[in-house]
Design a protein around this motif. Structure first.
Motif, short mmCIF file in Angstrom:
data_model
loop_
_atom_site.label_atom_id
_atom_site.label_comp_id
_atom_site.label_asym_id
_atom_site.label_seq_id
_atom_site.Cartn_x
_atom_site.Cartn_y
_atom_site.Cartn_z
N THR A 1 12.36 33.15 75.69
CA THR A 1 11.47 34.11 75.63
C THR A 1 11.02 33.83 74.09
O THR A 1 12.05 33.72 73.14
N LEU A 2 9.47 33.61 73.74
CA LEU A 2 9.19 33.47 72.25
C LEU A 2 8.31 34.51 71.84
O LEU A 2 7.32 34.96 72.35
N ALA A 27 8.87 29.89 80.46
CA ALA A 27 8.95 30.69 79.50
C ALA A 27 8.18 32.08 79.56
O ALA A 27 7.27 32.07 80.37
N ASN A 28 8.76 33.03 78.74
CA ASN A 28 7.95 34.24 78.57
C ASN A 28 7.49 34.31 77.13
O ASN A 28 8.18 33.77 76.24
N PHE A 29 6.30 34.88 77.01
CA PHE A 29 5.43 34.95 75.67
C PHE A 29 5.16 36.30 75.41
O PHE A 29 4.59 37.01 75.99
N ILE A 30 5.51 36.79 74.07
CA ILE A 30 5.17 37.93 73.69
C ILE A 30 4.33 37.94 72.39
O ILE A 30 4.88 37.41 71.42
N ILE A 47 2.66 29.71 82.66
CA ILE A 47 3.63 30.35 81.98
C ILE A 47 4.29 31.32 82.84
O ILE A 47 3.75 31.49 83.93
N HIS A 48 5.52 31.84 82.61
CA HIS A 48 6.00 32.85 83.34
C HIS A 48 5.49 34.32 83.18
O HIS A 48 5.19 34.84 84.43
N ARG A 49 5.64 34.80 82.07
CA ARG A 49 5.27 36.17 81.93
C ARG A 49 4.59 36.11 80.43
O ARG A 49 4.90 35.23 79.31
N LEU A 50 3.61 37.12 80.36
CA LEU A 50 2.88 37.14 78.97
C LEU A 50 2.73 38.67 78.73
O LEU A 50 2.36 39.55 79.52
N VAL A 64 -5.08 30.60 81.36
CA VAL A 64 -3.89 30.77 81.54
C VAL A 64 -3.50 31.19 82.74
O VAL A 64 -4.15 32.22 83.30
N SER A 65 -2.59 30.69 83.63
CA SER A 65 -2.17 31.19 84.85
C SER A 65 -0.59 31.76 84.67
O SER A 65 0.33 30.94 84.22
N ILE A 66 -0.45 32.99 85.00
CA ILE A 66 0.96 33.55 84.89
C ILE A 66 1.76 33.71 86.33
O ILE A 66 1.27 34.29 87.22
N SER A 67 2.66 33.12 86.43
CA SER A 67 3.61 32.85 87.86
C SER A 67 4.27 34.42 88.11
O SER A 67 4.40 34.73 89.38
N ASP A 68 4.62 35.11 87.20
CA ASP A 68 4.96 36.52 87.25
C ASP A 68 4.09 37.43 87.04
O ASP A 68 3.02 37.77 87.48
N THR A 69 4.01 38.22 85.71
CA THR A 69 3.51 39.70 85.33
C THR A 69 2.66 39.12 84.16
O THR A 69 3.41 38.68 83.02
#
Length: 250
Positions: A1-2, A27-30, A47-50, A64-69
């Motif tokens: 996570t970044l 990765a997750n990005f916050i 990415i995995h999560r935003l 952007v395409s988010i594979s999770d949430t």
């Protein structure tokens, strides 16, 4: 996570003498700044999560395409003409949603019979859409823009929603539109039940769907829904023509 608090997003955190910086699509990005932020051009296309955690708001720099949430902790995410694809959205509210004004869209890949909330709105107000699809499971892309053109026979909600199915044909949807009172014109506010109909714009303006409406005018966001919608495009809520089935508060 970044996690970044930089106004220019990841570009403010990472730099080198080369032109190539590659971050993991797993990765997750916050984004957790105290001033308005952009995501930055270093955010990967997949990415995995935003997570949006910025009351001042975050603006997407690219599609952007988010594979999770997509997760909201605080603030809005403005698409600025970009496309955002997410498996799901969590934590949204009337103050935490996706601003799609312009040509930007929020896409949910697989919508079936279970109702799915797409938490969108204009820059000024929340205007979500809920979709339940008893036809072939499909992706749906949604956007909403301000629209103040007067309704023909009464009041209106001053917004226009655009809904596109991934594969044309095969969907049979119940669409529920939501809005805040600030989006209503004065005629609409006086009698929501008499003015609230779902109309589709195209070669003409006609009611969308079939059967009775289900409405909720007790608390914001107010909502109205109707089943049997099989064609898509631009929709509005108001009295743009004769309403054939009166609203019902459920």
């Amino acid at each position: 996570t970044l996690i970044t608090a930089r106004p220019n997003g990841l570009n403010g955190n990472l730099t080198n003498t080369d032109t190539m910086i590659t971050l993991s699509p797993y990765a997750n990005f916050i984004y957790a700044g105290a001033v308005p932020q952009v995501t930055g051009t270093l955010l990967p296309a997949n990415i995995h999560r935003l997570t949006v955690n910025n009351n001042a708001g975050v603006t997407l720099s690219d599609t952007v395409s988010i594979s999770d949430t997509l997760f909201f902790s605080a603030g809005k995410l403005t698409l600025a003409g970009n496309v955002l694809i997410a498996k799901g959205v969590s934590g949204s509210s009337s103050t935490k949603y996706v601003v799609t004004s312009g040509i930007g869209t929020l896409t949910i890949p697989s919508i079936g019979a279970a109702e799915v909330l797409l938490p969108i709105g204009t820059a000024s107000a929340y205007a979500p859409v809920w979709i339940a699809n008893t036809g072939t499971v499909d992706a749906f892309s949604v956007g909403v823009v301000p629209d103040t053109i007067a309704a023909k026979l009464g009041g209106r909600v001053k917004a226009k929603w655009n809904i596109v199915e991934g594969v044309s044909g095969g969907s049979n949807c119940t669409l529920k539109f939501g809005w805040m009172s600030v989006l209503e014109d004065s005629i609409f506010t006086v009698n929501r039940a008499a003015n609230a109909g779902i109309f589709q714009f195209g070669t003409d303006t006609s009611e969308g769907g079939t059967g009775a409406y289900t409405s909720q005018f007790v608390s914001e966001p107010f909502t109205i829904s109707r089943r049997g919608i099989k064609s898509f495009g631009s929709f509005a809520v108001g009295k743009f023509g004769v309403i054939t089935s009166v609203g019902k508060i459920d």
